[in-house]
Scaffold this motif. Structure first.
Motif, PDB file in Angstrom:
ATOM      1  N   HIS A   7      44.470  49.092  48.731  1.00 41.99           N
ATOM      2  CA  HIS A   7      45.735  49.544  49.320  1.00 41.99           C
ATOM      3  C   HIS A   7      46.752  49.580  48.183  1.00 41.99           C
ATOM      4  CE1 HIS A   7      48.567  50.365  52.521  1.00 41.99           C
ATOM      5  NE2 HIS A   7      49.406  49.585  51.865  1.00 41.99           N
ATOM      6  N   ALA A   8      47.228  50.781  47.842  1.00 40.72           N
ATOM      7  CA  ALA A   8      48.100  50.951  46.683  1.00 40.72           C
ATOM      8  C   ALA A   8      49.512  51.341  47.108  1.00 40.72           C
ATOM      9  CB  ALA A   8      47.527  52.026  45.762  1.00 40.72           C
ATOM     10  N   ILE A   9      50.489  50.660  46.507  1.00 41.26           N
ATOM     11  CA  ILE A   9      51.898  50.955  46.756  1.00 41.26           C
ATOM     12  C   ILE A   9      52.484  51.550  45.478  1.00 41.26           C
ATOM     13  CG2 ILE A   9      54.154  49.978  47.295  1.00 41.26           C
ATOM     14  CD1 ILE A   9      52.745  47.791  48.877  1.00 41.26           C
ATOM     15  N   PHE A  10      53.015  52.765  45.594  1.00 40.52           N
ATOM     16  CA  PHE A  10      53.597  53.480  44.467  1.00 40.52           C
ATOM     17  C   PHE A  10      55.117  53.468  44.601  1.00 40.52           C
ATOM     18  CE2 PHE A  10      49.332  54.993  44.744  1.00 40.52           C
ATOM     19  CZ  PHE A  10      48.961  55.317  43.452  1.00 40.52           C
ATOM     20  N   ILE A  11      55.802  52.825  43.656  1.00 40.12           N
ATOM     21  CA  ILE A  11      57.260  52.742  43.655  1.00 40.12           C
ATOM     22  C   ILE A  11      57.755  53.264  42.310  1.00 40.12           C
ATOM     23  CG2 ILE A  11      59.274  51.229  43.822  1.00 40.12           C
ATOM     24  CD1 ILE A  11      57.436  49.240  45.353  1.00 40.12           C
ATOM     25  N   ARG A  12      58.442  54.413  42.326  1.00 37.29           N
ATOM     26  CA  ARG A  12      58.928  55.046  41.093  1.00 37.29           C
ATOM     27  C   ARG A  12      57.807  55.070  40.047  1.00 37.29           C
ATOM     28  NH1 ARG A  12      63.835  52.341  38.842  1.00 37.29           N
ATOM     29  NH2 ARG A  12      63.835  54.200  37.566  1.00 37.29           N
ATOM     30  N   ALA A  13      56.646  55.453  40.474  1.00 39.21           N
ATOM     31  CA  ALA A  13      55.429  55.305  39.677  1.00 39.21           C
ATOM     32  C   ALA A  13      55.292  56.363  38.584  1.00 39.21           C
ATOM     33  CB  ALA A  13      54.216  55.368  40.593  1.00 39.21           C
ATOM     34  N   SER A  73      58.857  56.561  47.344  1.00 40.48           N
ATOM     35  CA  SER A  73      57.737  55.623  47.259  1.00 40.48           C
ATOM     36  C   SER A  73      56.773  55.871  48.411  1.00 40.48           C
ATOM     37  CB  SER A  73      58.248  54.187  47.327  1.00 40.48           C
ATOM     38  OG  SER A  73      59.122  53.929  46.257  1.00 40.48           O
ATOM     39  N   PHE A  74      55.500  55.535  48.188  1.00 41.45           N
ATOM     40  CA  PHE A  74      54.504  55.742  49.232  1.00 41.45           C
ATOM     41  C   PHE A  74      53.356  54.758  49.069  1.00 41.45           C
ATOM     42  CE2 PHE A  74      53.115  58.290  45.699  1.00 41.45           C
ATOM     43  CZ  PHE A  74      51.737  58.250  45.725  1.00 41.45           C
ATOM     44  N   GLU A  75      52.530  54.686  50.105  1.00 39.53           N
ATOM     45  CA  GLU A  75      51.343  53.841  50.100  1.00 39.53           C
ATOM     46  C   GLU A  75      50.135  54.696  50.426  1.00 39.53           C
ATOM     47  OE1 GLU A  75      51.714  50.248  52.463  1.00 39.53           O
ATOM     48  OE2 GLU A  75      53.906  50.361  52.294  1.00 39.53           O
ATOM     49  N   GLU A 132      40.980  50.657  28.974  1.00 35.60           N
ATOM     50  CA  GLU A 132      40.512  50.929  27.612  1.00 35.60           C
ATOM     51  C   GLU A 132      40.254  49.580  26.956  1.00 35.60           C
ATOM     52  OE1 GLU A 132      41.626  53.321  23.513  1.00 35.60           O
ATOM     53  OE2 GLU A 132      43.088  53.302  25.138  1.00 35.60           O
ATOM     54  N   ARG A 133      39.018  49.367  26.542  1.00 36.98           N
ATOM     55  CA  ARG A 133      38.574  48.076  26.016  1.00 36.98           C
ATOM     56  C   ARG A 133      38.954  46.966  26.990  1.00 36.98           C
ATOM     57  NH1 ARG A 133      41.180  50.631  22.361  1.00 36.98           N
ATOM     58  NH2 ARG A 133      42.879  49.149  22.213  1.00 36.98           N
ATOM     59  N   ASN A 134      39.829  46.057  26.594  1.00 38.51           N
ATOM     60  CA  ASN A 134      40.186  44.925  27.456  1.00 38.51           C
ATOM     61  C   ASN A 134      41.595  45.062  28.047  1.00 38.51           C
ATOM     62  OD1 ASN A 134      41.486  44.562  25.030  1.00 38.51           O
ATOM     63  ND2 ASN A 134      41.243  42.356  25.008  1.00 38.51           N
ATOM     64  N   VAL A 135      42.077  46.300  28.203  1.00 38.57           N
ATOM     65  CA  VAL A 135      43.411  46.558  28.751  1.00 38.57           C
ATOM     66  C   VAL A 135      43.266  47.410  30.010  1.00 38.57           C
ATOM     67  CG1 VAL A 135      45.675  47.583  28.287  1.00 38.57           C
ATOM     68  CG2 VAL A 135      44.414  46.475  26.432  1.00 38.57           C
ATOM     69  N   ILE A 136      43.961  47.012  31.072  1.00 42.81           N
ATOM     70  CA  ILE A 136      43.975  47.757  32.339  1.00 42.81           C
ATOM     71  C   ILE A 136      45.415  48.117  32.653  1.00 42.81           C
ATOM     72  CG2 ILE A 136      43.628  47.604  34.837  1.00 42.81           C
ATOM     73  CD1 ILE A 136      41.344  45.714  34.348  1.00 42.81           C
ATOM     74  N   ALA A 137      45.609  49.309  33.213  1.00 40.84           N
ATOM     75  CA  ALA A 137      46.947  49.705  33.668  1.00 40.84           C
ATOM     76  C   ALA A 137      46.819  50.478  34.968  1.00 40.84           C
ATOM     77  CB  ALA A 137      47.648  50.561  32.615  1.00 40.84           C
ATOM     78  N   THR A 138      47.769  50.243  35.863  1.00 42.95           N
ATOM     79  CA  THR A 138      47.820  50.971  37.129  1.00 42.95           C
ATOM     80  C   THR A 138      49.217  51.557  37.305  1.00 42.95           C
ATOM     81  OG1 THR A 138      48.530  49.060  38.426  1.00 42.95           O
ATOM     82  CG2 THR A 138      46.157  49.408  38.207  1.00 42.95           C
ATOM     83  N   ALA A 139      49.287  52.679  38.026  1.00 38.61           N
ATOM     84  CA  ALA A 139      50.569  53.305  38.335  1.00 38.61           C
ATOM     85  C   ALA A 139      51.153  52.720  39.624  1.00 38.61           C
ATOM     86  CB  ALA A 139      50.395  54.812  38.486  1.00 38.61           C
ATOM     87  N   PHE A 140      50.416  51.859  40.260  1.00 40.76           N
ATOM     88  CA  PHE A 140      50.835  51.248  41.521  1.00 40.76           C
ATOM     89  C   PHE A 140      50.908  49.732  41.342  1.00 40.76           C
ATOM     90  CE2 PHE A 140      46.348  52.120  41.377  1.00 40.76           C
ATOM     91  CZ  PHE A 140      45.768  50.925  41.714  1.00 40.76           C
ATOM     92  N   HIS A 141      51.301  49.043  42.405  1.00 42.58           N
ATOM     93  CA  HIS A 141      51.531  47.594  42.356  1.00 42.58           C
ATOM     94  C   HIS A 141      50.531  46.840  43.221  1.00 42.58           C
ATOM     95  CE1 HIS A 141      55.404  47.940  40.276  1.00 42.58           C
ATOM     96  NE2 HIS A 141      55.547  49.050  40.970  1.00 42.58           N
ATOM     97  N   PRO A 142      49.360  46.474  42.681  1.00 41.44           N
ATOM     98  CA  PRO A 142      48.389  45.739  43.508  1.00 41.44           C
ATOM     99  C   PRO A 142      48.914  44.379  43.965  1.00 41.44           C
ATOM    100  CG  PRO A 142      47.599  45.956  41.242  1.00 41.44           C
ATOM    101  CD  PRO A 142      48.860  46.748  41.351  1.00 41.44           C
ATOM    102  N   GLU A 143      49.810  43.793  43.200  1.00 39.08           N
ATOM    103  CA  GLU A 143      50.324  42.463  43.554  1.00 39.08           C
ATOM    104  C   GLU A 143      51.166  42.474  44.823  1.00 39.08           C
ATOM    105  OE1 GLU A 143      53.593  44.348  41.187  1.00 39.08           O
ATOM    106  OE2 GLU A 143      51.418  44.342  41.051  1.00 39.08           O
ATOM    107  N   LEU A 144      51.714  43.623  45.205  1.00 38.51           N
ATOM    108  CA  LEU A 144      52.556  43.696  46.399  1.00 38.51           C
ATOM    109  C   LEU A 144      51.757  43.655  47.698  1.00 38.51           C
ATOM    110  CD1 LEU A 144      55.227  46.337  45.339  1.00 38.51           C
ATOM    111  CD2 LEU A 144      55.388  43.832  45.308  1.00 38.51           C
TER     112      LEU A 144
END
Length: 132
Positions: free
Chosen positions: A50-56, A34-36, A82-94
């Motif tokens: 600030h992005a945290i990648f955990i088993r991303a 994992s990394f930031e 895409e349209r009204n869907v967003i996805a990230t490979a990281f965890h912004p909530e952390l």
């Protein structure tokens, strides 16, 4: 991101295929890997995320209607819309990052209720606002 993708490397069946992307699970390695990092996300303004990648996962391919929101310095795609869907490979909530959540809420507010236009009766609050 994995749940929303239309294709998962390795042949795993998609769960809720809403994003026309091909993803690879755990593309950065195990949890120990994992990394930031700081990411430029122009749609969210000038301040980096600030992005945290955990088993991303990583996005290997995108469809023509998919907007890339963020990339790593090496060019790998880590956030899409895409349209009204967003996805990230990281965890912004952390990190307490709320801009992605606010963007999603804004996008949701701009879309009509799902039943509108389907032949069913329009949503009462939308009809009331339109008549005002």
């Amino acid at each position: 991101m994995i749940i929303l993708s239309t294709q998962i490397v390795g042949g795993e069946e998609p769960v809720l295929p809403l994003l026309h992307v091909v993803v690879e699970r755990n593309a950065f390695g195990r949890q120990l890997d994992s990394f930031e990092t700081q990411l430029a996300v122009p749609v969210l303004g000038d301040t980096p995320v600030h992005a945290i990648f955990i088993r991303a996962p990583i996005i290997e391919e995108i469809g023509p209607e998919v907007d890339v929101l963020a990339r790593l310095d090496d060019g790998r795609i880590v956030a899409v819309r895409e349209r009204n869907v967003i996805a990230t490979a990281f965890h912004p909530e952390l990190t307490g990052e709320t801009r992605f959540h606010r963007l999603l809420a804004t996008m949701a507010a701009e879309h009509a209720d799902p039943a509108e236009g389907s032949g069913r009766r329009p949503h009462p609050t939308r009809r009331a606002r339109a008549e005002s």
